[in-house]
Design an enzyme around this catalytic site. Structure first.
Site, PDB file in Angstrom:
ATOM      1  N   LYS A  54      -4.787  11.200 -10.319  1.00 13.60           N
ATOM      2  CA  LYS A  54      -3.539  10.434 -10.456  1.00 13.60           C
ATOM      3  C   LYS A  54      -2.731  10.948 -11.649  1.00 13.60           C
ATOM      4  O   LYS A  54      -1.524  11.154 -11.559  1.00 13.60           O
ATOM      5  CB  LYS A  54      -3.850   8.933 -10.633  1.00 13.60           C
ATOM      6  CG  LYS A  54      -4.276   8.264  -9.346  1.00 13.60           C
ATOM      7  CD  LYS A  54      -4.890   6.892  -9.563  1.00 13.60           C
ATOM      8  CE  LYS A  54      -5.428   6.349  -8.236  1.00 13.60           C
ATOM      9  NZ  LYS A  54      -6.216   5.130  -8.357  1.00 13.60           N
ATOM     10  N   GLN A  98      -7.795   0.664 -12.687  1.00 16.07           N
ATOM     11  CA  GLN A  98      -8.658   1.254 -11.667  1.00 16.07           C
ATOM     12  C   GLN A  98      -9.788   0.283 -11.304  1.00 16.07           C
ATOM     13  O   GLN A  98     -10.492  -0.218 -12.178  1.00 16.07           O
ATOM     14  CB  GLN A  98      -9.238   2.581 -12.205  1.00 16.07           C
ATOM     15  CG  GLN A  98     -10.077   3.355 -11.206  1.00 16.07           C
ATOM     16  CD  GLN A  98      -9.276   3.871 -10.015  1.00 16.07           C
ATOM     17  OE1 GLN A  98      -8.184   4.381 -10.154  1.00 16.07           O
ATOM     18  NE2 GLN A  98      -9.848   3.736  -8.832  1.00 16.07           N
ATOM     19  N   ASP A 121       0.064  -1.010  -7.722  1.00 16.01           N
ATOM     20  CA  ASP A 121      -0.951  -1.100  -6.660  1.00 16.01           C
ATOM     21  C   ASP A 121      -0.595  -2.188  -5.643  1.00 16.01           C
ATOM     22  O   ASP A 121      -1.177  -2.235  -4.559  1.00 16.01           O
ATOM     23  CB  ASP A 121      -2.321  -1.442  -7.284  1.00 16.01           C
ATOM     24  CG  ASP A 121      -3.290  -0.260  -7.246  1.00 16.01           C
ATOM     25  OD1 ASP A 121      -3.029   0.696  -6.487  1.00 16.01           O
ATOM     26  OD2 ASP A 121      -4.300  -0.309  -7.972  1.00 16.01           O
TER      27      ASP A 121
END
Ligand code: NDP
Length: 296
Positions: A54, A98, A121
């Site tokens: 990422k 994460q 997200d």
């Protein structure tokens, strides 16, 4: 019939190009560089790989990448304090924590502490509600990437019968909401669904997000249907570790009209959509027009 392969790797490259173009314009015309902060707690090897990837792609499209690596025994209070700091940092437009988090940390609490407009997200309860009511939201990356590929392949999805197999909060449910938003007739199947092959046989669009290697068989598929295989499963075959989806590619590609492969289908689109969401969040934060074709 042999299905057309929907090349997610190539499509993701075009999404990244679009993102890079918007980033360049934001810098030139507005003096703004979008920034994505990724928080990793602990040393889970798979998470470390994702976070590295990422960060690398964020920099490649011209955005700022901020990585925060915290020890596995970080307290909830310290993690929440970091999220609060990022929420208040105007150079950070997107925040991603994460998952999974170590067991002593409350994932829902942490995710819901992210400012919804920076929740790239799309897991914050506000964004879930906004998506569910058809309002502008941050959309989870994997379903967004799947939707983009379907729109690209079909143009309009209006009136199509779609079956989503899987009802998780991160893939199945948001995928179903997005398809409904595009006026599909949507069925959500799960582990208690009766006669799953028959249900799947009705579908013009099948999205498999189950986590069971090669479960969906070719004879479940209506001739000519489009199959999006979200699954990522590592199995051993002929003494080798291989990656397979939730769909049996060999039999399904004989009946489907189009299919995403694993690897090289949905997977590459997920990070590309994270970058897309970050540039969208940056535009919204600055009251600028949103990039076209990068949102739901
Ligand atoms: P979850 O385990 O959270 O959800 C799986 C869903 O599948 C559940 O709703 C479950 O039903 C359903 N299910 C399980 N077994 C069956 C069965 N025999 N028949 C019908 N339905 C069944 O998984 P995720 O949604 O997180 O992920 C799904 C897959 O997608 C995984 O392979 C994962 O690795 C992959 N993935 C890929 C991503 C990418 O970037 N390409 C990103 C995220 C996930 P029930 O609710 O009844 O238990």
């Amino acid at each position: 019939m042999s299905a057309q392969i929907i090349d997610g790797k190539a499509f993701a490259a075009t999404v990244r190009e679009k993102v890079a173009g918007h980033v360049a314009r934001l810098k030139e015309e507005n003096g703004i560089t979008p920034g994505l902060a990724v928080v990793l707690v602990g040393e889970d090897p798979a998470s470390q790989v994702y976070v590295r990837s990422k960060g690398k792609q964020t920099v490649e499209v011209g955005m700022n990448s901020y990585e925060h690596k915290l020890d596995a025994d970080t307290s909830e209070a310290d993690l929440l304090a970091l999220v609060d700091q990022l929420n208040n940092d105007p150079s950070v437009h997107g925040i991603l924590v994460q998952l999974p988090l170590p067991g002593h940390l409350d994932e829902d609490l942490v995710i819901n502490s992210i400012a919804p407009e920076k929740d790239v997200d799309g897991f914050h309860i506000s964004n879930v509600g906004l998506l569910g009511t058809g309002q502008k939201s941050m959309v989870p990356c994997t379903p967004l990437g799947s939707l983009m590929m379907l729109r690209d392949h079909h143009g309009s999805l209006s009136g199509m019968d779609a079956v989503v197999i899987g009802r998780s909060n991160i893939v199945g449910k948001p995928m179903a909401q997005l398809l409904l938003g595009d006026s599909c007739t949507v069925t959500i199947a799960h582990s208690r669904t009766k006669d799953l092959p028959d249900v799947v046989r009705r579908a013009d669009i099948v999205v498999a997000a189950v986590g069971r290697p090669e479960m969906v068989q070719g004879d479940w598929i209506k001739e000519g249907a489009t199959v999006i295989d979200v699954g990522i499963n590592r199995i051993e075959r002929d003494g080798k570790n291989v990656l397979v989806g939730d769909v049996d590619f060999a039999s399904t590609s004989q009946r489907a009209g189009a299919i995403t492969p694993v690897p090289g289908g949905v997977g590459p689109m997920t990070i590309a959509c994270l970058l897309a969401n970050t540039v969208t969040a940056c535009c919204r934060a600055n009251g600028l027009a949103e990039p076209e074709g990068l949102t739901a």
